[in-house]
Design a protein around this motif. Structure first.
Motif, mmCIF file in Angstrom:
data_model
loop_
_atom_site.group_PDB
_atom_site.id
_atom_site.type_symbol
_atom_site.label_atom_id
_atom_site.label_comp_id
_atom_site.label_asym_id
_atom_site.label_seq_id
_atom_site.Cartn_x
_atom_site.Cartn_y
_atom_site.Cartn_z
ATOM 1 N N ALA A 8 0.837 -1.199 0.000
ATOM 2 C CA ALA A 8 0.000 0.000 0.000
ATOM 3 C C ALA A 8 0.872 1.249 0.000
ATOM 4 C CB ALA A 8 -0.900 0.002 1.230
ATOM 5 N N PRO A 9 0.412 2.318 -0.649
ATOM 6 C CA PRO A 9 1.172 3.574 -0.608
ATOM 7 C C PRO A 9 1.368 4.047 0.828
ATOM 8 C CG PRO A 9 -0.583 3.694 -2.249
ATOM 9 C CD PRO A 9 -0.822 2.444 -1.454
ATOM 10 N N THR A 10 2.507 4.616 1.104
ATOM 11 C CA THR A 10 2.798 5.118 2.441
ATOM 12 C C THR A 10 2.067 6.439 2.643
ATOM 13 O OG1 THR A 10 4.982 4.114 2.264
ATOM 14 C CG2 THR A 10 4.644 5.666 4.068
ATOM 15 N N ASP A 11 1.246 6.506 3.680
ATOM 16 C CA ASP A 11 0.417 7.683 3.945
ATOM 17 C C ASP A 11 1.236 8.723 4.710
ATOM 18 O OD1 ASP A 11 -1.385 9.586 4.869
ATOM 19 O OD2 ASP A 11 -2.964 8.122 5.272
ATOM 20 N N PRO A 12 1.595 9.848 4.087
ATOM 21 C CA PRO A 12 2.441 10.824 4.768
ATOM 22 C C PRO A 12 1.722 11.562 5.895
ATOM 23 C CG PRO A 12 1.712 11.710 2.678
ATOM 24 C CD PRO A 12 1.241 10.278 2.716
ATOM 25 N N ALA A 13 0.400 11.717 5.792
ATOM 26 C CA ALA A 13 -0.344 12.392 6.866
ATOM 27 C C ALA A 13 -0.406 11.511 8.107
ATOM 28 C CB ALA A 13 -1.745 12.758 6.396
ATOM 29 N N ALA A 14 -0.627 10.202 7.913
ATOM 30 C CA ALA A 14 -0.630 9.282 9.046
ATOM 31 C C ALA A 14 0.755 9.203 9.684
ATOM 32 C CB ALA A 14 -1.090 7.900 8.591
ATOM 33 N N LEU A 15 1.802 9.243 8.853
ATOM 34 C CA LEU A 15 3.160 9.221 9.388
ATOM 35 C C LEU A 15 3.456 10.520 10.146
ATOM 36 C CD1 LEU A 15 5.914 7.953 9.756
ATOM 37 C CD2 LEU A 15 6.510 8.684 7.428
ATOM 38 N N THR A 16 2.987 11.648 9.636
ATOM 39 C CA THR A 16 3.140 12.918 10.355
ATOM 40 C C THR A 16 2.493 12.831 11.731
ATOM 41 O OG1 THR A 16 3.143 14.193 8.290
ATOM 42 C CG2 THR A 16 2.659 15.400 10.315
ATOM 43 N N ALA A 17 1.273 12.292 11.778
ATOM 44 C CA ALA A 17 0.568 12.167 13.057
ATOM 45 C C ALA A 17 1.340 11.288 14.028
ATOM 46 C CB ALA A 17 -0.831 11.593 12.816
ATOM 47 N N ALA A 18 1.886 10.187 13.519
ATOM 48 C CA ALA A 18 2.664 9.292 14.378
ATOM 49 C C ALA A 18 3.897 10.000 14.928
ATOM 50 C CB ALA A 18 3.055 8.041 13.603
ATOM 51 N N LEU A 19 4.535 10.822 14.106
ATOM 52 C CA LEU A 19 5.720 11.558 14.554
ATOM 53 C C LEU A 19 5.352 12.649 15.561
ATOM 54 C CD1 LEU A 19 7.629 11.888 11.154
ATOM 55 C CD2 LEU A 19 8.315 10.506 13.124
ATOM 56 N N ILE A 20 4.213 13.312 15.352
ATOM 57 C CA ILE A 20 3.779 14.344 16.297
ATOM 58 C C ILE A 20 3.579 13.741 17.684
ATOM 59 C CG2 ILE A 20 1.826 15.837 16.921
ATOM 60 C CD1 ILE A 20 1.539 16.482 13.920
ATOM 61 N N ARG A 21 3.090 12.521 17.741
ATOM 62 C CA ARG A 21 2.857 11.861 19.036
ATOM 63 C C ARG A 21 4.157 11.545 19.767
ATOM 64 N NH1 ARG A 21 -0.929 8.882 15.631
ATOM 65 N NH2 ARG A 21 -2.977 9.907 15.824
ATOM 66 N N CYS A 22 5.280 11.660 19.090
ATOM 67 C CA CYS A 22 6.586 11.498 19.730
ATOM 68 C C CYS A 22 7.009 12.854 20.281
ATOM 69 C CB CYS A 22 7.628 11.001 18.730
ATOM 70 S SG CYS A 22 7.221 9.415 17.959
ATOM 71 N N ALA A 23 7.114 12.973 21.596
ATOM 72 C CA ALA A 23 7.421 14.264 22.227
ATOM 73 C C ALA A 23 8.919 14.547 22.133
ATOM 74 C CB ALA A 23 6.954 14.259 23.677
ATOM 75 N N SER A 24 9.358 14.891 20.940
ATOM 76 C CA SER A 24 10.787 15.047 20.660
ATOM 77 C C SER A 24 11.231 16.508 20.772
ATOM 78 C CB SER A 24 11.112 14.494 19.270
ATOM 79 O OG SER A 24 10.252 15.050 18.289
ATOM 80 N N VAL A 25 10.982 17.101 21.928
ATOM 81 C CA VAL A 25 11.430 18.473 22.178
ATOM 82 C C VAL A 25 12.944 18.442 22.356
ATOM 83 C CG1 VAL A 25 11.272 20.456 23.711
ATOM 84 C CG2 VAL A 25 9.234 19.068 23.254
ATOM 85 N N GLN A 369 -2.089 19.325 1.951
ATOM 86 C CA GLN A 369 -0.779 19.801 1.519
ATOM 87 C C GLN A 369 0.327 18.788 1.817
ATOM 88 O OE1 GLN A 369 0.069 23.758 2.925
ATOM 89 N NE2 GLN A 369 -1.649 24.658 1.819
ATOM 90 N N ILE A 370 0.175 18.004 2.877
ATOM 91 C CA ILE A 370 1.167 16.960 3.141
ATOM 92 C C ILE A 370 1.194 15.964 1.982
ATOM 93 C CG2 ILE A 370 1.904 15.104 4.663
ATOM 94 C CD1 ILE A 370 0.487 16.510 6.965
ATOM 95 N N HIS A 371 0.004 15.540 1.533
ATOM 96 C CA HIS A 371 -0.065 14.606 0.397
ATOM 97 C C HIS A 371 0.485 15.265 -0.874
ATOM 98 C CE1 HIS A 371 -2.219 11.176 2.158
ATOM 99 N NE2 HIS A 371 -2.859 12.064 2.909
ATOM 100 N N GLN A 372 0.217 16.545 -1.032
ATOM 101 C CA GLN A 372 0.729 17.281 -2.192
ATOM 102 C C GLN A 372 2.258 17.333 -2.155
ATOM 103 O OE1 GLN A 372 -0.849 21.294 -2.440
ATOM 104 N NE2 GLN A 372 -1.066 21.137 -4.652
#
Length: 386
Positions: A8-25, A369-372
């Motif tokens: 399946a195509p890699t969903d960049p919006a879902a990957l963005t959400a997964a990365l946001i959930r990582c509190a990488s301050v 825009q992420i998909h774009q």
């Protein structure tokens, strides 16, 4: 992440959400690079953690080391602090959505950019394996001091014989609309701290004191806001006073010590060293005139640079125009980025999303825009290796 169906195509919006959930301050890794390493490894990328002095970094390559052509992406997963948590209407690490908006710290700067180029790279090498290499150099130290982030990755690459022939930094570059602008260079940046040591005294008897604040204001009055008229690729160089202080609570005491700070953003008509010499010379003149000692400390964060319009910028502009209908402006505006380090390794250009909400409360990004952006990066890879 990764998707349950490897085809399946890699969903960049879902990957963005997964990365946001990582509190990488900064400087925390927060699980962001672990997530990416797992995803990229499963896609056939050779991944190496290049941590230095506690700073997390990830190098990932698909294809042979030392390939004749290797296209690289650079970006960061670290984010700035949240600030006033009570001011947020959405959990800054919750990756909550509202309509087309995805909220969270790093949504714009720049977990969406990293997600877009990672997704584009994964799908590209799976669907049309290129004759060459695709490299991802991702740091956890762009929002901090940046001494052990992209610099560490480039140092490690040099030692290992790894090389990008061209690189795209995925920072947000568009001021208002998607496709509006790419960055082909950046102004240099430097900060100067002046510490003036005088003699404390009563404000009614100034002849018995040496006022460090008067010395500082004299010095600052001689440093203009604008240093030149600009050059072919750059706006004018600017100098801004960012603080003046002496910590004096009494209105009838001349303080013994004071300090001031200035920040300079400079174009290619200057060097950091030349500007540092000028600042020290001006401070020395005021010292001689006032008898107040002025110590000067200078930090040069980066020199100005430009990647002249050519093959790389044209490649990116064609891809942006094809996907958005907009021909991007070639610009050197804005602050600094890790492109200032990459330019010593290979030609580099920056292109990414609209950056209006970066570092703000309720930072957010358009999922459309992420998909774009993924589509633009995919087209760049396809055309580069065509």
């Amino acid at each position: 992440m990764p998707p349950t169906d490897p085809a399946a195509p890699t969903d960049p919006a879902a990957l963005t959400a997964a990365l946001i959930r990582c509190a990488s301050v900064t400087p925390a890794e927060g699980g962001a690079l672990v997530l990416l390493e797992d995803l990229l490894s499963q896609a056939g990328f050779a991944c190496t953690r290049v941590d230095r002095n506690g700073t997390p970094n990830l190098f990932a390559r698909w294809g042979a080391r030392g390939a004749n052509r290797s296209f690289g992406f650079n970006g960061h997963t670290d984010v700035v602090p949240v600030g006033d948590l009570a001011a947020w209407t959405h959990d800054p690490f919750g990756a909550e959505t509202e309509g087309d908006w995805l909220y969270g710290r790093g949504a714009t700067d720049m977990k969406s950019g990293v997600a877009a180029f990672a997704a584009a790279a994964i799908d590209f090498v799976r669907e049309t394996p290129p004759d060459g290499a695709v490299i991802l150099a991702i740091t956890g130290d762009e929002e901090g001091d940046a001494t052990d982030g992209t610099v560490a990755l480039l140092d490690w690459m040099a030692g290992q014989g790894e090389r990008m022939t061209h690189c795209l930094v995925g920072e947000p570059t568009c001021p208002d609309t998607m496709g509006q602008m790419m960055k082909i260079g950046r102004r240099g940046s430097m900060t100067a701290w002046f510490t003036a040591q005088g003699v404390q005294g009563h404000s009614a008897y100034p002849h018995r004191a040496k006022n460090p604040m008067r010395a500082l204001t004299t010095l600052l009055s001689r440093l203009p806001d604008t240093l030149d008229a600009g050059t072919a690729h750059f706006d004018a160089s600017t100098l801004q006073i960012t603080t003046i202080d002496c910590g004096n609570p009494a209105n009838n005491v001349i303080p013994a010590k004071g300090s001031a700070t200035v920040n300079i953003r400079f174009n290619d008509s200057h060097t950091g060293a030349a500007l540092a010499d000028w600042l020290r010379a001006e401070a020395a003149k005021v010292e001689a005139e006032t008898g107040v000692t002025i110590a000067t400390r200078i930090q040069i964060s980066g020199e100005s640079f430009v990647t002249p319009p050519g093959e790389l910028s044209a490649l990116i502009a064609r891809a942006v125009q094809a996907e958005t209908g907009v021909t991007p402006e070639l610009s050197t505006t804005g602050g600094t980025s890790d492109a200032r380090f990459v330019k010593n390794h290979c030609p580099v250009v920056e292109f990414g999303l609209v950056g209006r909400t970066m570092h703000q409360v309720d930072e957010r990004v358009s999922m459309t825009q992420i998909h774009q952006l993924k589509s633009i990066y995919s087209r760049i890879l396809k055309d580069y290796f065509a």
